[in-house]
Write a protein that holds these residues in place. Structure first.
Motif, PDB file in Angstrom:
ATOM      1  N   ARG A 243       0.855  -1.189   0.000  1.00 12.84           N
ATOM      2  CA  ARG A 243       0.000   0.000   0.000  1.00 12.84           C
ATOM      3  C   ARG A 243       0.891   1.239   0.000  1.00 12.84           C
ATOM      4  O   ARG A 243       1.804   1.351   0.819  1.00 12.84           O
ATOM      5  CB  ARG A 243      -0.914   0.006   1.228  1.00 12.84           C
ATOM      6  CG  ARG A 243      -1.822  -1.209   1.325  1.00 12.84           C
ATOM      7  CD  ARG A 243      -2.936  -1.157   0.290  1.00 12.84           C
ATOM      8  NE  ARG A 243      -3.769  -2.369   0.325  1.00 12.84           N
ATOM      9  CZ  ARG A 243      -4.813  -2.560  -0.466  1.00 12.84           C
ATOM     10  NH1 ARG A 243      -5.171  -1.646  -1.332  1.00 12.84           N
ATOM     11  NH2 ARG A 243      -5.511  -3.684  -0.391  1.00 12.84           N
ATOM     12  N   CYS A 244       0.625   2.164  -0.923  1.00 10.83           N
ATOM     13  CA  CYS A 244       1.475   3.355  -1.070  1.00 10.83           C
ATOM     14  C   CYS A 244       0.615   4.624  -1.076  1.00 10.83           C
ATOM     15  O   CYS A 244      -0.537   4.596  -1.516  1.00 10.83           O
ATOM     16  CB  CYS A 244       2.251   3.297  -2.375  1.00 10.83           C
ATOM     17  SG  CYS A 244       3.210   1.784  -2.632  1.00 10.83           S
ATOM     18  N   LEU A 245       1.205   5.715  -0.607  1.00 11.37           N
ATOM     19  CA  LEU A 245       0.507   6.999  -0.660  1.00 11.37           C
ATOM     20  C   LEU A 245       1.528   8.129  -0.686  1.00 11.37           C
ATOM     21  O   LEU A 245       2.429   8.183   0.153  1.00 11.37           O
ATOM     22  CB  LEU A 245      -0.428   7.179   0.536  1.00 11.37           C
ATOM     23  CG  LEU A 245      -1.402   8.361   0.419  1.00 11.37           C
ATOM     24  CD1 LEU A 245      -2.526   8.027  -0.574  1.00 11.37           C
ATOM     25  CD2 LEU A 245      -2.015   8.715   1.772  1.00 11.37           C
ATOM     26  N   ALA A 246       1.376   9.015  -1.668  1.00 15.61           N
ATOM     27  CA  ALA A 246       2.140  10.263  -1.709  1.00 15.61           C
ATOM     28  C   ALA A 246       1.142  11.383  -1.459  1.00 15.61           C
ATOM     29  O   ALA A 246       0.114  11.462  -2.138  1.00 15.61           O
ATOM     30  CB  ALA A 246       2.811  10.438  -3.061  1.00 15.61           C
ATOM     31  N   SER A 247       1.422  12.236  -0.481  1.00 17.01           N
ATOM     32  CA  SER A 247       0.409  13.216  -0.081  1.00 17.01           C
ATOM     33  C   SER A 247       1.032  14.512   0.403  1.00 17.01           C
ATOM     34  O   SER A 247       2.240  14.598   0.665  1.00 17.01           O
ATOM     35  CB  SER A 247      -0.474  12.628   1.024  1.00 17.01           C
ATOM     36  OG  SER A 247       0.280  12.402   2.207  1.00 17.01           O
ATOM     37  N   ILE A 248       0.177  15.535   0.538  1.00 14.33           N
ATOM     38  CA  ILE A 248       0.569  16.806   1.137  1.00 14.33           C
ATOM     39  C   ILE A 248      -0.453  17.203   2.186  1.00 14.33           C
ATOM     40  O   ILE A 248      -1.613  16.779   2.146  1.00 14.33           O
ATOM     41  CB  ILE A 248       0.711  17.931   0.088  1.00 14.33           C
ATOM     42  CG1 ILE A 248      -0.588  18.112  -0.709  1.00 14.33           C
ATOM     43  CG2 ILE A 248       1.900  17.670  -0.824  1.00 14.33           C
ATOM     44  CD1 ILE A 248      -0.574  19.304  -1.652  1.00 14.33           C
ATOM     45  N   SER A 249      -0.003  18.013   3.142  1.00 19.71           N
ATOM     46  CA  SER A 249      -0.894  18.462   4.213  1.00 19.71           C
ATOM     47  C   SER A 249      -0.380  19.793   4.743  1.00 19.71           C
ATOM     48  O   SER A 249       0.837  20.048   4.746  1.00 19.71           O
ATOM     49  CB  SER A 249      -0.926  17.434   5.346  1.00 19.71           C
ATOM     50  OG  SER A 249      -1.760  17.875   6.405  1.00 19.71           O
ATOM     51  N   THR A 250      -1.296  20.636   5.161  1.00 19.48           N
ATOM     52  CA  THR A 250      -0.927  21.894   5.822  1.00 19.48           C
ATOM     53  C   THR A 250      -1.565  21.918   7.194  1.00 19.48           C
ATOM     54  O   THR A 250      -2.797  21.876   7.319  1.00 19.48           O
ATOM     55  CB  THR A 250      -1.385  23.114   5.007  1.00 19.48           C
ATOM     56  OG1 THR A 250      -0.782  23.071   3.716  1.00 19.48           O
ATOM     57  CG2 THR A 250      -0.971  24.410   5.705  1.00 19.48           C
ATOM     58  N   ILE A 251      -0.725  21.972   8.228  1.00 16.02           N
ATOM     59  CA  ILE A 251      -1.210  21.965   9.610  1.00 16.02           C
ATOM     60  C   ILE A 251      -0.505  23.081  10.364  1.00 16.02           C
ATOM     61  O   ILE A 251       0.730  23.127  10.405  1.00 16.02           O
ATOM     62  CB  ILE A 251      -0.929  20.610  10.297  1.00 16.02           C
ATOM     63  CG1 ILE A 251      -1.459  19.451   9.448  1.00 16.02           C
ATOM     64  CG2 ILE A 251      -1.559  20.582  11.693  1.00 16.02           C
ATOM     65  CD1 ILE A 251      -1.012  18.088   9.919  1.00 16.02           C
ATOM     66  N   ASP A 252      -1.283  23.986  10.953  1.00 17.15           N
ATOM     67  CA  ASP A 252      -0.721  25.132  11.694  1.00 17.15           C
ATOM     68  C   ASP A 252       0.315  25.882  10.866  1.00 17.15           C
ATOM     69  O   ASP A 252       1.412  26.221  11.348  1.00 17.15           O
ATOM     70  CB  ASP A 252      -0.098  24.665  13.016  1.00 17.15           C
ATOM     71  CG  ASP A 252      -1.130  24.056  13.957  1.00 17.15           C
ATOM     72  OD1 ASP A 252      -2.297  24.493  13.903  1.00 17.15           O
ATOM     73  OD2 ASP A 252      -0.767  23.147  14.721  1.00 17.15           O
ATOM     74  N   ASP A 253      -0.028  26.133   9.612  1.00  9.86           N
ATOM     75  CA  ASP A 253       0.818  26.895   8.678  1.00  9.86           C
ATOM     76  C   ASP A 253       2.110  26.176   8.288  1.00  9.86           C
ATOM     77  O   ASP A 253       3.006  26.780   7.687  1.00  9.86           O
ATOM     78  CB  ASP A 253       1.157  28.283   9.239  1.00  9.86           C
ATOM     79  CG  ASP A 253      -0.086  29.133   9.437  1.00  9.86           C
ATOM     80  OD1 ASP A 253      -0.989  29.047   8.592  1.00  9.86           O
ATOM     81  OD2 ASP A 253      -0.148  29.873  10.449  1.00  9.86           O
ATOM     82  N   VAL A 254       2.243  24.910   8.625  1.00  7.71           N
ATOM     83  CA  VAL A 254       3.394  24.123   8.186  1.00  7.71           C
ATOM     84  C   VAL A 254       2.948  23.254   7.015  1.00  7.71           C
ATOM     85  O   VAL A 254       1.980  22.500   7.121  1.00  7.71           O
ATOM     86  CB  VAL A 254       3.959  23.240   9.315  1.00  7.71           C
ATOM     87  CG1 VAL A 254       5.178  22.472   8.806  1.00  7.71           C
ATOM     88  CG2 VAL A 254       4.325  24.071  10.531  1.00  7.71           C
ATOM     89  N   ASN A 255       3.657  23.375   5.891  1.00 11.70           N
ATOM     90  CA  ASN A 255       3.336  22.596   4.698  1.00 11.70           C
ATOM     91  C   ASN A 255       4.201  21.342   4.659  1.00 11.70           C
ATOM     92  O   ASN A 255       5.435  21.436   4.628  1.00 11.70           O
ATOM     93  CB  ASN A 255       3.575  23.441   3.444  1.00 11.70           C
ATOM     94  CG  ASN A 255       2.667  24.645   3.386  1.00 11.70           C
ATOM     95  OD1 ASN A 255       1.451  24.507   3.370  1.00 11.70           O
ATOM     96  ND2 ASN A 255       3.250  25.829   3.370  1.00 11.70           N
ATOM     97  N   TYR A 256       3.543  20.193   4.652  1.00 17.92           N
ATOM     98  CA  TYR A 256       4.243  18.907   4.661  1.00 17.92           C
ATOM     99  C   TYR A 256       4.055  18.187   3.328  1.00 17.92           C
ATOM    100  O   TYR A 256       3.015  18.336   2.668  1.00 17.92           O
ATOM    101  CB  TYR A 256       3.687  17.992   5.748  1.00 17.92           C
ATOM    102  CG  TYR A 256       3.820  18.494   7.161  1.00 17.92           C
ATOM    103  CD1 TYR A 256       4.996  18.304   7.884  1.00 17.92           C
ATOM    104  CD2 TYR A 256       2.762  19.139   7.793  1.00 17.92           C
ATOM    105  CE1 TYR A 256       5.116  18.736   9.198  1.00 17.92           C
ATOM    106  CE2 TYR A 256       2.868  19.578   9.104  1.00 17.92           C
ATOM    107  CZ  TYR A 256       4.046  19.379   9.804  1.00 17.92           C
ATOM    108  OH  TYR A 256       4.165  19.813  11.093  1.00 17.92           O
TER     109      TYR A 256
END
Length: 391
Positions: A226-239
């Protein structure tokens, strides 16, 4: 005694392992997490190991498509050829004879990971062989050193592989394209012929907090896991996070792993003030000036993305000159400020003299002294002449 001693060693060993155990539990074997604000890697696990990446391949497929399509609103007709080699692979839901736009097809590739949508794009742009060449050429162009593409769908093949680190580079490159980013960060889309496309995240919305993930591309084969490439923004931090080869035991394991990593870092790390602009690290004596010393400080407040309790143990060091010599000009290099957490160097920055210093004017002082000496000499001569006259 020997058995008791060995038992004690085993107990100690397990205790040691627990102390240094990972702070979160995941199934994935290959992981990399970026803080995109600083473009720094904040967590990685076997990130340079070559592995099968399944439908994560379709990120590159989409890049090549976008770079070879003139108008995303142009229409394409789905044909029987577009279904060749798609048995056993996920479909977007298009049918033979459907007239859809290139944009529809790209949503079909990135949201439900449709194999027929991939083939339709490939067949209507470069054709299969040239498309694969373009995928590999693009990989070289963006510096993917451990990546090879053999097919645009992501079928298991010894020549279709990448690494977590390369996938992260690939996704960063793709996100620079505004059309890719728009599609990648969409969870539901209705095509021009009214097909409702959903992200592969959507089946898990009632059991996992998928809202934490802003955009993603999943992948799955028996070899890739199982694979996942993703992005997220939490408390103004871009991951940006890449999770490869997660367990096959549950269909959502890569998503669960990703959420666990995002949760851990957002709850335990943050931007913290490690150096205030008015904090004096040390003072330097100034030679031949009314100003006797100069305070070494940072020009700006410095914030770093760190574990939340680190700022309690910071130490500061200035490595540079020991005094400011006569006539040192503004903007002259003085040395380097360093911030440590115990022995770990967290931050360093060059320091320059940030103001004009008024030094003693030795030319003026010398002139005044010379004038005084001349006056004294003249007075002495005058007095001497006066004594001669009296004689």
């Amino acid at each position: 005694m020997k058995k008791i001693f060995n038992l004690l060693l085993i107990i100690i060993s397990f205790s040691f392992i627990n102390v240094y155990a990972q702070d979160f539990e995941i199934c994935a074997q290959n992981v990399i997490l970026y803080n995109l604000n600083d473009n720094t890697v904040i967590y990685e696990k076997n990130s340079e190991e070559r592995v099968s990446i399944a439908s994560i391949t379709k990120i590159m497929t989409s890049i090549v498509a976008l770079e070879n399509i003139d108008d995303l609103n142009d229409y394409v007709t789905i044909t029987q050829e577009d279904f060749n080699g798609t048995v056993g692979y996920s479909k977007a839901g298009f049918n033979i004879g459907d007239k859809v736009t290139y944009e529809d097809l790209l949503y079909g590739i990135l949201l439900p990971s449709g194999a027929e949508a991939v083939n339709a794009v490939v067949n209507n742009t470069l054709g299969y062989d040239k498309f694969i060449i373009a995928m590999n050429d693009t990989a070289k162009k963006i510096g993917l050193e451990n990546t090879s593409f053999e097919n645009p769908i992501g079928k298991d093949n010894e020549n279709n592989y990448s690494t977590a680190k390369d996938v992260a580079k690939m996704l960063k490159y793709a996100l620079e394209n505004t059309n890719f980013k728009k599609i990648f960060t969409t969870k539901e889309y209705t095509t021009t012929n009214n097909i409702n496309l959903k992200s592969t995240l959507m089946p898990y919305k009632n059991i996992l907090d998928i809202s934490i993930i802003d955009g993603s591309k999943s992948g799955f084969t028996s070899n890739a896991g199982r694979c996942l490439a993703s992005i997220s923004t939490i408390d103004d931090v871009n991951y940006l996070l890449v999770v490869l080869k997660s367990s096959l035991s549950n269909a959502y394991n890569a998503v669960k792993d990703s959420i666990a990593i995002y949760d851990y870092y957002s709850n335990n790390y943050s931007y913290q003030l490690v150096l205030e602009s008015d904090k004096v690290i040390t003072t330097l004596p100034i030679k031949y000036s009314k100003e006797k010393e100069y305070g070494i400080t940072s020009n700006n407040d410095i914030k770093l993305y760190l574990k939340n309790d680190i700022v309690d143990n910071l130490t500061y060091e200035f490595d540079g000159i020991e005094e400011i010599k006569y006539n040192t000009k503004k903007d002259s290099y003085l040395g380097t400020i360093k911030v440590y957490n115990e022995e770990e160097l967290l931050y360093e920055s060059d320091v320059y003299l940030n103001k004009d210093i008024t030094y003693y004017n030795f030319y003026l002082i010398g002139g005044i002294l010379l004038l005084i000496i001349i006056v004294i000499i003249l007075l002495f001569k005058k007095k001497k002449r006066h004594k001669r006259k009296r004689r």
